[in-house]
Design a protein around this motif. Structure first.
Motif, PDB file in Angstrom:
ATOM      1  N   ARG A   1       0.759  -1.433   0.134  1.00  0.00           N
ATOM      2  CA  ARG A   1      -0.154   0.598   0.006  1.00  0.00           C
ATOM      3  C   ARG A   1       1.042   1.281   0.295  1.00  0.00           C
ATOM      4  O   ARG A   1       2.299   1.267   0.471  1.00  0.00           O
ATOM      5  CB  ARG A   1      -1.115  -0.073   1.181  1.00  0.00           C
ATOM      6  N   THR A   2       0.514   2.361  -0.503  1.00  0.00           N
ATOM      7  CA  THR A   2       1.159   3.083  -0.563  1.00  0.00           C
ATOM      8  C   THR A   2       0.645   4.664  -0.077  1.00  0.00           C
ATOM      9  O   THR A   2       0.769   4.568   1.309  1.00  0.00           O
ATOM     10  CB  THR A   2       1.935   4.225  -2.363  1.00  0.00           C
ATOM     11  N   ARG A   3      -0.336   5.685  -1.034  1.00  0.00           N
ATOM     12  CA  ARG A   3      -0.549   6.778  -0.213  1.00  0.00           C
ATOM     13  C   ARG A   3      -2.110   6.092   0.875  1.00  0.00           C
ATOM     14  O   ARG A   3      -1.821   6.364   1.931  1.00  0.00           O
ATOM     15  CB  ARG A   3      -1.886   7.410  -1.482  1.00  0.00           C
ATOM     16  N   ALA A   4      -2.838   5.178   0.535  1.00  0.00           N
ATOM     17  CA  ALA A   4      -3.259   4.769   1.807  1.00  0.00           C
ATOM     18  C   ALA A   4      -2.683   4.080   2.961  1.00  0.00           C
ATOM     19  O   ALA A   4      -2.962   4.844   4.192  1.00  0.00           O
ATOM     20  CB  ALA A   4      -4.257   3.622   1.348  1.00  0.00           C
ATOM     21  N   ALA A   5      -1.509   3.723   2.784  1.00  0.00           N
ATOM     22  CA  ALA A   5      -0.956   2.874   3.993  1.00  0.00           C
ATOM     23  C   ALA A   5      -0.063   4.511   4.693  1.00  0.00           C
ATOM     24  O   ALA A   5      -0.166   4.152   5.568  1.00  0.00           O
ATOM     25  CB  ALA A   5       0.350   2.050   3.368  1.00  0.00           C
ATOM     26  N   ARG A   6       0.185   5.250   4.274  1.00  0.00           N
ATOM     27  CA  ARG A   6       1.479   5.962   4.346  1.00  0.00           C
ATOM     28  C   ARG A   6      -0.286   6.879   5.331  1.00  0.00           C
ATOM     29  O   ARG A   6       0.098   7.550   6.222  1.00  0.00           O
ATOM     30  CB  ARG A   6       1.523   7.217   3.953  1.00  0.00           C
ATOM     31  N   ARG A   7      -1.321   6.865   5.087  1.00  0.00           N
ATOM     32  CA  ARG A   7      -2.552   8.034   5.566  1.00  0.00           C
ATOM     33  C   ARG A   7      -3.187   7.186   6.512  1.00  0.00           C
ATOM     34  O   ARG A   7      -3.138   8.185   7.764  1.00  0.00           O
ATOM     35  CB  ARG A   7      -2.891   8.369   5.450  1.00  0.00           C
TER      36      ARG A   7
ATOM     37  N   VAL B   1     -20.203   2.912   7.911  1.00  0.00           N
ATOM     38  CA  VAL B   1     -19.605   3.674   9.311  1.00  0.00           C
ATOM     39  C   VAL B   1     -17.902   3.453   8.768  1.00  0.00           C
ATOM     40  O   VAL B   1     -17.627   2.088   8.990  1.00  0.00           O
ATOM     41  CB  VAL B   1     -20.034   3.347  10.882  1.00  0.00           C
ATOM     42  N   ILE B   2     -17.574   4.740   8.863  1.00  0.00           N
ATOM     43  CA  ILE B   2     -15.674   4.060   8.384  1.00  0.00           C
ATOM     44  C   ILE B   2     -14.964   5.413   9.318  1.00  0.00           C
ATOM     45  O   ILE B   2     -15.662   6.413  10.058  1.00  0.00           O
ATOM     46  CB  ILE B   2     -15.263   4.448   7.021  1.00  0.00           C
ATOM     47  N   PRO B   3     -13.623   4.673   9.457  1.00  0.00           N
ATOM     48  CA  PRO B   3     -12.378   6.164   9.738  1.00  0.00           C
ATOM     49  C   PRO B   3     -12.428   6.759   9.354  1.00  0.00           C
ATOM     50  O   PRO B   3     -11.886   6.488   7.664  1.00  0.00           O
ATOM     51  CB  PRO B   3     -11.457   5.312  10.604  1.00  0.00           C
ATOM     52  N   PHE B   4     -12.984   7.914   9.317  1.00  0.00           N
ATOM     53  CA  PHE B   4     -12.703   9.159   8.573  1.00  0.00           C
ATOM     54  C   PHE B   4     -10.943   9.787   8.956  1.00  0.00           C
ATOM     55  O   PHE B   4     -11.006   9.998   9.772  1.00  0.00           O
ATOM     56  CB  PHE B   4     -13.774  10.189   8.796  1.00  0.00           C
ATOM     57  N   PRO B   5     -10.290   9.719   7.348  1.00  0.00           N
ATOM     58  CA  PRO B   5      -9.301  11.061   7.808  1.00  0.00           C
ATOM     59  C   PRO B   5      -9.578  12.425   7.607  1.00  0.00           C
ATOM     60  O   PRO B   5     -10.612  12.761   7.623  1.00  0.00           O
ATOM     61  CB  PRO B   5      -8.628  10.223   5.995  1.00  0.00           C
TER      62      PRO B   5
ATOM     63  N   LEU C   1     -10.205  10.071  -0.617  1.00  0.00           N
ATOM     64  CA  LEU C   1      -8.700  10.023   0.747  1.00  0.00           C
ATOM     65  C   LEU C   1      -9.364   8.612   1.592  1.00  0.00           C
ATOM     66  O   LEU C   1      -9.242   7.991   1.989  1.00  0.00           O
ATOM     67  CB  LEU C   1      -9.103  11.182   1.127  1.00  0.00           C
ATOM     68  N   ALA C   2     -11.202   9.305   1.859  1.00  0.00           N
ATOM     69  CA  ALA C   2     -11.063   8.013   2.983  1.00  0.00           C
ATOM     70  C   ALA C   2     -11.604   6.619   1.903  1.00  0.00           C
ATOM     71  O   ALA C   2     -11.510   5.669   2.747  1.00  0.00           O
ATOM     72  CB  ALA C   2     -13.214   8.499   2.936  1.00  0.00           C
ATOM     73  N   VAL C   3     -11.780   6.493   0.766  1.00  0.00           N
ATOM     74  CA  VAL C   3     -12.288   5.382   0.546  1.00  0.00           C
ATOM     75  C   VAL C   3     -10.564   4.895   0.140  1.00  0.00           C
ATOM     76  O   VAL C   3     -10.916   3.650  -0.054  1.00  0.00           O
ATOM     77  CB  VAL C   3     -12.642   5.119  -1.658  1.00  0.00           C
ATOM     78  N   GLU C   4      -9.517   5.534  -0.154  1.00  0.00           N
ATOM     79  CA  GLU C   4      -8.033   4.685  -0.578  1.00  0.00           C
ATOM     80  C   GLU C   4      -7.817   4.529   1.466  1.00  0.00           C
ATOM     81  O   GLU C   4      -7.442   3.778   0.848  1.00  0.00           O
ATOM     82  CB  GLU C   4      -7.190   5.719  -0.564  1.00  0.00           C
ATOM     83  N   GLU C   5      -8.283   4.930   2.576  1.00  0.00           N
ATOM     84  CA  GLU C   5      -7.869   4.308   3.553  1.00  0.00           C
ATOM     85  C   GLU C   5      -8.971   3.203   4.169  1.00  0.00           C
ATOM     86  O   GLU C   5      -8.463   2.028   3.975  1.00  0.00           O
ATOM     87  CB  GLU C   5      -8.078   5.513   4.803  1.00  0.00           C
ATOM     88  N   LEU C   6     -10.171   3.548   3.583  1.00  0.00           N
ATOM     89  CA  LEU C   6     -11.121   2.165   3.912  1.00  0.00           C
ATOM     90  C   LEU C   6     -10.330   0.915   2.869  1.00  0.00           C
ATOM     91  O   LEU C   6     -10.565  -0.486   3.174  1.00  0.00           O
ATOM     92  CB  LEU C   6     -12.237   1.948   3.937  1.00  0.00           C
ATOM     93  N   THR C   7     -10.161   1.111   1.438  1.00  0.00           N
ATOM     94  CA  THR C   7      -9.795  -0.121   1.042  1.00  0.00           C
ATOM     95  C   THR C   7      -8.418  -0.556   0.691  1.00  0.00           C
ATOM     96  O   THR C   7      -8.041  -1.777   0.535  1.00  0.00           O
ATOM     97  CB  THR C   7     -10.688   0.325  -0.749  1.00  0.00           C
ATOM     98  N   GLY C   8      -7.290   0.401   0.992  1.00  0.00           N
ATOM     99  CA  GLY C   8      -6.296   0.334   0.925  1.00  0.00           C
ATOM    100  C   GLY C   8      -5.485   0.360  -0.396  1.00  0.00           C
ATOM    101  O   GLY C   8      -4.587  -0.334  -0.833  1.00  0.00           O
TER     102      GLY C   8
END
Length: 427
Positions: free
Chosen positions: A7-13, A138-142, A175-182
């Motif tokens: 994971r790149t951007r999503a993993a860093r965030r 419901v998700i964790p929001f960046p 951004l939210a979907v990237e963090e949710l899915t990796g």
């Protein structure tokens, strides 16, 4: 599935969020207009499957309609080369419930992303997966920068994903979907519900099967009996918004019903009657772009044409619509919302991140959709004649599909392929 791309951007965030980086924020106000515009999620496919024809018509008039926005961490530069993207590419589409410039009275200051669809196209462009993310998941929001550039909203937990547009526009939703899915999302678009009306009219309507009468006073949908209806305009929008009229009355049941429409729409778009009609092609593309905001990465005609070529030849049976695994009926922060089913979601995105095809099991249809009893019958090819192992190979014979024997079944995930003829199930 252990052989995954890092994971790149999503993993860093995600690491930054775990480290406690936070900024101030506010909760979005709830809105009574809860439109479900799943057809909007196919707008790029609409433009894409007709991309070969766009070169022969008034392309300039189409691209002049496009409004673009820069995603977070997106840098200016030449259009990306989709053929060089390791592990395929991803497109996110948000359907906005905004009333601004839509001809409706009421508050126009905020909008909710009531449709969230993530499309993954494999690196060899042989298959595609479209994941519908429930608006109430419901998700964790960046932390998201505000659209006006004045500060940021803080990271937060316990919020539904459809808060993203009000917290920071399309960039925040991505951004939210990237963090949710990796997954890294290279392209994104946002479209209004007016686009449903215009696009369904431009395609000439979409044939939709229902297994019984559907009457929903909340959306105005009135389909008086079982059968197939050609839905266009406001009626198509009413069908896609209908929750009380289909399935079990839940948002998850509604997504299954919407996939009945989406699968039929893809079949309609890939038919000769649509792609062979330049007037329809122009009307569909024009309607989509008039009602869209695109990421800067997607605003290039060259990029649109490249995506068109990648999508247009994917077989119907290899275009799969799935739901992000979720459940209702839990308490706490999930009261009245959708909670993720983590194990199933992890299994789904293991396949997608590693760019591996998969098949759905025989119980993949959720309440909201049933098999169409009048579906066209597909003829089974006769068994191949035995071959003489000593005979020389035929150089003109088609090459064997290396993935055919290796496609695994993903159990528990709900959805269907574009080749599956289904009916919306009345509530």
């Amino acid at each position: 599935m252990s052989d995954l791309r890092p994971r790149t951007r999503a993993a860093r965030r995600a690491a930054e969020r775990r480290a406690g980086i936070a900024r101030h924020g506010r909760l979005p106000r709830s809105r009574p207009w809860k439109s479900i515009l799943a057809v909007l999620a196919t707008c790029l496919a609409v433009v894409s499957v007709s991309g070969a024809s766009l070169a022969a018509i008034a392309v300039r008039g189409i691209t002049d309609n496009i409004e673009t926005v820069q995603l977070i961490e997106e840098t200016p530069g030449p259009p990306p080369n989709i053929a060089a993207m390791d592990g395929g590419f991803n497109i996110f589409i948000a359907g906005s419930d905004t009333r601004k410039d839509q001809g409706y009275a009421g508050d126009t200051d905020t909008a909710l992303n009531d449709v969230n669809l993530l499309l993954h196209v494999s690196q060899d462009h042989s298959n595609a997966v479209a994941v519908s993310i429930p608006r109430d998941l419901v998700i964790p929001f960046p932390a998201c920068p505000k659209e006006d550039g004045n500060g940021s909203y803080s990271a937060a937990s316990g919020l539904p994903i459809n808060s993203a547009l009000s917290r920071g526009g399309l960039p925040c939703a991505v951004l939210a979907v990237e963090e949710l899915t990796g997954l890294d999302i290279q392209f994104a678009g946002m479209i209004t519900f007016q686009g449903v009306i215009e696009m369904s009219n431009a395609v000439g309507g979409v044939p939709v099967c229902v297994n019984d009468a559907i009457r929903d006073p909340y959306t105005g949908l009135d389909l008086p009996e079982a059968g197939t209806y050609n839905l266009a305009g406001a009626e198509a929008l009413a069908f896609l918004r209908s929750r009380h009229g289909v399935g079990d009355g839940s948002d998850l049941g509604r997504i299954s019903s919407q996939q009945v429409y989406l699968s039929s729409l893809v079949r309609t778009l890939k038919s000769g009657e649509t792609l062979g009609d330049l007037g329809k092609v122009y009307g569909i593309a024009s309607a989509a772009t008039r009602n869209m905001t695109l990421s800067s990465s997607l605003g290039s005609l060259d990029t649109m044409a490249a995506i068109a070529m990648a999508l247009k030849d994917i077989p119907l049976e290899k275009v799969t619509f799935v739901q992000y695994p979720g459940t209702t009926g839990l308490g706490g922060m999930y009261e009245g919302k959708v909670a993720p089913i983590t194990a199933q979601a992890d299994a789904l995105f293991d396949y997608i991140r590693s760019d591996q095809p998969f098949a759905l099991d025989e119980n993949a249809l959720r309440a909201g959709a049933v098999a169409d009893p009048n579906a066209p019958v597909t003829e089974t090819p006769p068994p191949a004649a035995p071959t003489d192992p000593s005979a020389p190979a035929d150089p003109s014979a088609p090459a064997a599909d290396p993935n055919a024997a290796g496609v695994q079944t993903l159990s528990g995930v709900k959805g269907q392929t574009a080749a599956d003829y289904t009916c919306s199930q009345a509530n």
